[in-house]
Design a protein around this motif. Structure first.
Motif, mmCIF file in Angstrom:
data_model
loop_
_atom_site.group_PDB
_atom_site.id
_atom_site.type_symbol
_atom_site.label_atom_id
_atom_site.label_comp_id
_atom_site.label_asym_id
_atom_site.label_seq_id
_atom_site.Cartn_x
_atom_site.Cartn_y
_atom_site.Cartn_z
ATOM 1 N N MET A 73 39.321 35.167 39.223
ATOM 2 C CA MET A 73 39.563 34.047 40.151
ATOM 3 C C MET A 73 41.017 33.921 40.596
ATOM 4 O O MET A 73 41.348 33.058 41.415
ATOM 5 C CB MET A 73 39.142 32.736 39.492
ATOM 6 N N LEU A 74 41.851 34.794 40.052
ATOM 7 C CA LEU A 74 43.295 34.687 40.268
ATOM 8 C C LEU A 74 43.685 34.600 41.745
ATOM 9 O O LEU A 74 44.509 33.784 42.134
ATOM 10 C CB LEU A 74 43.942 35.927 39.635
ATOM 11 N N HIS A 75 43.083 35.427 42.580
ATOM 12 C CA HIS A 75 43.463 35.477 44.002
ATOM 13 C C HIS A 75 42.641 34.497 44.842
ATOM 14 O O HIS A 75 42.618 34.606 46.054
ATOM 15 C CB HIS A 75 43.317 36.900 44.524
ATOM 16 N N ASP A 76 41.992 33.542 44.157
ATOM 17 C CA ASP A 76 41.225 32.494 44.824
ATOM 18 C C ASP A 76 40.177 33.056 45.788
ATOM 19 O O ASP A 76 40.168 32.734 46.979
ATOM 20 C CB ASP A 76 42.185 31.551 45.581
ATOM 21 N N PRO A 77 39.286 33.909 45.270
ATOM 22 C CA PRO A 77 38.288 34.545 46.135
ATOM 23 C C PRO A 77 37.229 33.544 46.586
ATOM 24 O O PRO A 77 36.987 32.538 45.917
ATOM 25 C CB PRO A 77 37.656 35.600 45.224
ATOM 26 N N ASP A 78 36.579 33.840 47.720
ATOM 27 C CA ASP A 78 35.487 32.976 48.198
ATOM 28 C C ASP A 78 34.217 33.215 47.382
ATOM 29 O O ASP A 78 33.413 32.321 47.202
ATOM 30 C CB ASP A 78 35.166 33.293 49.669
ATOM 31 N N LEU A 79 34.051 34.460 46.943
ATOM 32 C CA LEU A 79 32.818 34.855 46.264
ATOM 33 C C LEU A 79 33.153 35.421 44.885
ATOM 34 O O LEU A 79 33.976 36.331 44.762
ATOM 35 C CB LEU A 79 32.102 35.933 47.097
ATOM 36 N N LEU A 80 32.512 34.864 43.872
ATOM 37 C CA LEU A 80 32.753 35.307 42.505
ATOM 38 C C LEU A 80 31.498 36.001 41.994
ATOM 39 O O LEU A 80 30.411 35.418 42.028
ATOM 40 C CB LEU A 80 33.075 34.070 41.663
ATOM 41 N N ILE A 81 31.651 37.242 41.540
ATOM 42 C CA ILE A 81 30.509 38.003 41.039
ATOM 43 C C ILE A 81 30.650 38.191 39.533
ATOM 44 O O ILE A 81 31.646 38.759 39.064
ATOM 45 C CB ILE A 81 30.411 39.375 41.741
#
Ligand SMILES: Nc1ncnc2c1ncn2[C@@H]1O[C@H](COP(=O)(O)OP(=O)(O)O)[C@@H](O)[C@H]1O
Ligand SMILES: [Mg+2]
Length: 316
Positions: A155-163
């Motif tokens: 989550m470090l780079h603040d993604p829109d989608l987490l898998i």
């Protein structure tokens, strides 16, 4: 392209993957909407990890297309990678690094640096409950904390989608509850794809579920919808005073009944009635018992559990 449809986070079309003779993913088509916690469920070997490795641009598809946030995974793989945070199966980590050191390293790989990276690391350490562990060596952390480090990394780079691929595997029951709660919390702000072979994991956490088997989709819906989609899942259990064969014959005549089986226990019969549809025929069954002047000690409706549905769909 599905860039025009703002509510779609990920669009997978006719995806196929072959490893030599193994056809791991077959004509897989599905969409994940923005804000969903999407459960990607299937038994071991169903093709979940392979699909996610294609989505995250680690391996190429044999055929088919995927877009993430409107970007094609082949033509715009850099854009796609920026949008995705990935916690791979088995969560590979560098055991000899300290937690903060590792997160800094992972952030730099993502092109983050300076104060922005430091403050983002602090934030993820808080969110993932790692405050007491920042100076520890990763190799000396419990499995539960290692998963938290993996989540923080993803989550470090603040993604829109987490898998998240099997995020609770190897955790003890308390750690599973903690990680589930953490994922639910994260799911309020992000789109999440949660891959698991364990039905209870997915039904406890996800807003919608896709079940795959042998690389192909077999069912999709909310946990509720999946249970009720199975028309055969509706049954009644009765205890009636009378002769089993008579009871079987009469109940078989009630509209909506597909099969009846009775087992005799002295003067009482335990009866199981399976129905054709999802209609509630409890009253008709009751009338039939009363009309035949039998005594009734029990009448209850039973639905197939989601566990049974899952087993039925993925057997063999
Ligand atoms: N690199 C590979 N080479 C050959 N076969 C593979 C490879 N990766 C996965 N497979 C096969 O593809 C199928 C799907 O595996 P996988 O995607 O790991 O399933 P899941 O994650 O649902 O357990 C399995 O039959 C597996 O053995
Ligand atoms: Mg897997």
């Amino acid at each position: 392209m599905n860039g025009s449809n703002g509510s779609v986070m990920m669009d997978v079309r006719q995806l196929n993957k072959r490893f030599g003779d193994v056809h791991a993913v077959r004509d897989l088509t599905f969409q994940v909407k923005k804000g969903e916690v999407f459960g990607f469920l299937g038994p071991n070997g169903a093709g979940k990890t392979t699909t996610m490795r294609i989505v995250t641009c680690y391996i190429p598809a044999s055929s088919g297309t995927i877009s993430v946030g409107g970007h094609d995974t082949v033509e715009h793989s850099l854009d796609v990678r920026k949008k995705i945070g990935y916690l791979p199966e088995n969560n590979p980590l560098y055991n000899d690094m300290m937690v903060t050191e590792y997160l800094k390293f992972a952030g730099e790989l993502r092109g983050m640096q300076g104060d922005k990276l430091s403050s983002r690391i602090d934030e993820m350490v808080q969110v993932c409950g790692l405050a007491k562990m920042t100076g520890r060596e990763i190799g000396k952390l419990s499995k539960g904390y290692r998963q938290r480090v993996g989540l923080a990394q993803a989550m470090l780079h603040d993604p829109d989608l987490l898998i998240l691929d099997e995020p609770t595997s190897g955790l003890d029951p308390n750690q599973i509850i903690e990680i589930r709660e953490l994922i639910k919390k994260i799911g309020r702000e992000k789109t999440v794809i949660y891959c698991s072979h364990i039905l209870s994991e997915v039904s406890a956490t996800c807003t919608r579920i896709l079940i795959i088997n042998n690389g192909s989709p077999v069912a999709t819906g909310t946990a509720e919808e999946l249970t009720s989609q199975m028309g055969s899942g509706n049954q009644y259990v009765l205890r009636v005073r009378g002769s089993g064969p008579d009871i079987e014959a009469k109940l078989q005549g009630v509209a909506g009944v597909s099969s009846v089986s009775a087992s005799q226990d002295n003067e009482w019969a335990s009866v199981r009635v399976a129905c054709e549809g999802n209609e509630d025929i409890g009253e008709s069954l009751f009338r039939c018992v009363v009309d035949n002047r039998w005594s009734l000690a029990e009448l209850k409706r039973e639905r197939a559990s989601l566990e049974e549905v899952f087993t039925q769909l993925t057997r063999g």
